[in-house]
Design a protein around this motif. Sequence first.
Motif, PDB file in Angstrom:
ATOM      1  N   LYS A   1      12.036   7.716 -15.848  1.00  0.00           N
ATOM      2  CA  LYS A   1      11.425   8.864 -15.204  1.00  0.00           C
ATOM      3  C   LYS A   1      10.047   9.061 -15.804  1.00  0.00           C
ATOM      4  O   LYS A   1       9.880   8.987 -17.019  1.00  0.00           O
ATOM      5  N   VAL A   2       9.052   9.310 -14.947  1.00  0.00           N
ATOM      6  CA  VAL A   2       7.675   9.518 -15.391  1.00  0.00           C
ATOM      7  C   VAL A   2       7.233  10.880 -14.874  1.00  0.00           C
ATOM      8  O   VAL A   2       7.318  11.155 -13.674  1.00  0.00           O
ATOM      9  N   TYR A   3       6.760  11.722 -15.804  1.00  0.00           N
ATOM     10  CA  TYR A   3       6.382  13.091 -15.473  1.00  0.00           C
ATOM     11  C   TYR A   3       4.872  13.255 -15.606  1.00  0.00           C
ATOM     12  O   TYR A   3       4.293  12.840 -16.600  1.00  0.00           O
ATOM     13  N   ASP A   4       4.260  13.900 -14.619  1.00  0.00           N
ATOM     14  CA  ASP A   4       2.836  14.189 -14.739  1.00  0.00           C
ATOM     15  C   ASP A   4       2.658  15.517 -15.496  1.00  0.00           C
ATOM     16  O   ASP A   4       3.634  16.158 -15.900  1.00  0.00           O
ATOM     17  N   ARG A   5       1.423  15.909 -15.674  1.00  0.00           N
ATOM     18  CA  ARG A   5       1.111  17.114 -16.454  1.00  0.00           C
ATOM     19  C   ARG A   5       1.755  18.365 -15.849  1.00  0.00           C
ATOM     20  O   ARG A   5       2.291  19.208 -16.570  1.00  0.00           O
ATOM     21  N   ASP A   6       1.716  18.499 -14.529  1.00  0.00           N
ATOM     22  CA  ASP A   6       2.317  19.675 -13.882  1.00  0.00           C
ATOM     23  C   ASP A   6       3.822  19.728 -14.105  1.00  0.00           C
ATOM     24  O   ASP A   6       4.381  20.795 -14.375  1.00  0.00           O
ATOM     25  N   ALA A   7       4.485  18.591 -14.011  1.00  0.00           N
ATOM     26  CA  ALA A   7       5.937  18.545 -14.236  1.00  0.00           C
ATOM     27  C   ALA A   7       6.263  18.916 -15.678  1.00  0.00           C
ATOM     28  O   ALA A   7       7.220  19.655 -15.933  1.00  0.00           O
TER      29      ALA A   7
END
Length: 69
Positions: A46-52
Amino acid sequence: MSISKCPTCGSDKIKKVRRKWTGTFHNQTYSVSRLEFHECPTCYEKVYDRDAMRKTEAHSPALAKARAS
């Protein structure tokens, strides 16, 4: 953020999903509804961006004291 290959296994099947995310901190379960992140169906990375990340931090009991200040 646009990801076309999984950073862990290199699969090109990674895709953006939106679903309820659940985490645990010191045996306390917390969740974020409709969280957007990238997920690889091959290796389950799973890869999360800054907003997530900001959304998960906003719900995390680990940061409850910081939010109360």
